[in-house]
Enzyme design. Structure first.
Site: not given
Length: 575
Positions: A226, A345, A454
């Site tokens: 990320s 995601e 995610h």
């Protein structure tokens, strides 16, 4: 940032230490190692399923505390110490709203101790196999945590299992966050990007010291997820980081993710907010800095909640140009890289934080209204998006699923694939993956429609199922999931060792060449080809061509125009 991190008065003393004192193995009190600034003493731990003990050194300073006059400046060298420094306690988190960490513990099914929070936070944690010593020359993996550049901590990531199972060194780095990491006056007085410059300082520390822990300074792999992956991607592009690392892994994040830069009007508004806070003229940068350096840190943290433009900037030093321009001009060192995404995601974690109402379902009208607000696509062209994502979707849940896929495509998948192509075309070996496994531990906390969300891959990369300390990263892993974790650790470590993730007993992972094959990471590995090619074409060809013919913009559009249109989405889907 000259790179001179050795205090002059320490050179002779340090040389004597190196020659005269043993550095091998733990003492009765714990393992001891020297650094160029002084001796540190850590602790030794074990992990489940491995006979290899791991030496852990927590809270090792790589720069001076960025306090007072050092607030909003480049990181400065840490001061040396004379006595043995204890390195068995977790360092303070960099200043942030720590309530997010509590929320993440529940949402991500992880547990960790309560940490202090302070501006004095430029520390790193080191995990090394106990046998490693000067001369071992083990590969080094340096992890940059994620958290939207607003939250995060080195200490919620335990590198013990990765170190024990794969015979590598793991270093986890903290860097300044939020306004402390990115405040800028957009001039020479405060050029910004302090967080990225902290990362450069940490990598410089690694180059100068990691050999004393058994690491090889000529084999450093940077990796992150990320915002941490955005950092990795950015470091590849920065001349400030040249020569400090040799391979890179980007998990769900690259430098061209679109929300990272502010509009000019936001910059002006935010400087006015800061000027009002200080009672100064917004045009007097030096006066603003003098004021801000005297304010209590908690007041600045509160102030940061009223601003949104203090993010990445093209400062001429860390970023000499826009990341997209640097990529297109091949103005970066072509090093081996792994780049990847998860197959959902924006499936749950990100929308749950900012817009949980859409998770229960969405009608087409609401979805298109949200897309228009996010992407700034003129209403007359929304039918193109509708045809691409919703043409055969009718139920609220079908439309929700397509909306979440769209958001994942725009903010993660398409930028990652574009970046992989640029790296490939620059002559760099690239390996692409799509992580596809939904962890079993989320059976009772995430809706059934959520796939690999995610950050779901992180617990596998770090071998969370094998940890047994006070950092819990993967409770309730099945035997199949433990095997997947072992394979992923092996892929990552083999890549760190050789620049190629392929090894014995691992499924073939082809390079991402013109055929665009990639590895599907799952309980049963498989290969894919041309991931989401129609969607990539839609966002990089169809939409930009239509918009370039409209009156909404006054300058020609490149095939990546969509990357500059999405900034209002910052607080919705920030990684």
């Amino acid at each position: 940032m000259s790179g001179n991190w050795v205090h002059p008065g320490q050179i002779l003393i340090w040389a004597i230490w190196v020659l005269a004192a043993p550095t091998k193995g733990p003492s009765a009190e714990g393992p001891q190692r020297n650094t160029r600034l002084g001796w540190i003493q850590g602790k030794q731990v074990t992990v489940l399923g491995s006979p290899v003990p791991v030496n852990v050194f927590l809270g090792v300073p790589f720069a001076a505390p960025p306090l007072g006059s050092l607030r909003f400046t480049n990181p400065q060298p840490a001061s040396p110490w004379d006595n043995l420094r204890e390195a068995t306690s977790y360092p303070n988190l960099c200043l942030q709203n720590s309530e997010w960490l509590l929320l993440d513990q529940h949402m991500l099914k992880v547990h960790y101790p309560k940490f202090g929070v302070s501006e004095d936070c430029l520390y790193l944690n080191i995990y090394a196999p106990a046998h490693a010593d000067t001369g071992s020359k083990l590969p080094v993996l340096v992890w940059f945590p994620g958290g939207a550049f607003k939250t995060g901590s080195a200490s919620i990531f335990d590198g013990s299992a990765l170190a024990a199972y794969e015979d590598v060194l793991v270093v986890v780095v903290q860097y300044r966050l939020g306004i402390f990491g990115f405040f800028t006056t957009w001039d020479q007085h405060a050029p910004g990007n302090w967080a990225f410059k902290d990362q450069v300082a940490a990598l410089s520390w690694v180059q100068k010291n990691i050999e004393f822990f058994g690491g090889d300074p000529s084999s450093v792999t940077i990796f992150g997820e990320s915002a941490g992956a955005i950092s990795v991607s950015s470091l590849i592009l920065s001349p400030m980081a040249k020569g400090l690392f040799h391979k890179a892994i980007m998990e769900s994040g690259v430098a061209i993710i679109p929300y990272l830069e502010a509009h000019d009007y936001e910059k002006s508004e935010d400087l006015q907010v800061v000027a009002h806070f200080c009672g100064n003229n917004a045009s007097d940068s030096e006066a603003l800095l003098r004021c801000l350096r005297t304010k209590p840190s908690k007041e600045l943290l509160t102030l940061s909640q009223k601003t949104k433009s203090f993010t990445r900037v093209v400062d001429g030093a860390f970023f000499p140009n826009e990341p997209l321009d640097l990529l297109s001009q091949k103005a970066f060192k072509a090093i081996p890289s792994i780049i990847g995404v998860n197959n959902h995601e924006c499936g749950f974690l990100l929308p749950m934080k900012e817009a949980p109402e859409i998770l229960s379902g969405s009608n087409k009208s609401l979805a298109l209204h949200l897309i228009q607000n996010i992407l700034h696509i003129p209403p007359q062209y929304l039918h193109l998006v509708a045809n691409e994502y919703f043409h055969d979707k009718h139920s609220l849940t079908e439309i929700r699923d397509s909306l979440l896929d769209l958001l994942g495509d725009v903010f993660f998948v398409v930028p990652a694939l574009i970046t992989a192509r640029y790296h490939r075309d620059a002559g760099a070996p690239v390996y692409f993956y799509e992580f596809r496994h939904r962890p079993q531990c989320f059976e009772d906390t995430k809706p059934a429609f959520v796939k690999a969300d995610h950050a779901d891959e992180v617990r596998f990369v770090f071998g969370g199922a094998f940890l047994k300390g006070d950092i819990v990263m993967f409770e309730g892993a099945t035997e199949e999931e433990k095997l997947l974790s072992r394979k992923m650790m092996k892929y990552w470590a083999t890549f760190a060792r050789t620049g190629n993730p392929n090894g014995n007993d691992l499924s073939l992972w082809p390079a991402y060449n013109l055929t665009e094959q990639y590895l599907q990471l799952d309980l049963n590995m498989s290969l894919g080809q041309r991931l989401k090619e129609p969607r990539v074409d839609f966002w990089t060809s169809t939409i930009p061509l239509i918009l370039s013919a409209s009156d909404m913009l006054h300058s020609p559009l490149s095939s990546l125009t969509f990357l500059s249109l999405l900034q209002p989405f910052f607080f919705f889907c920030a990684p």
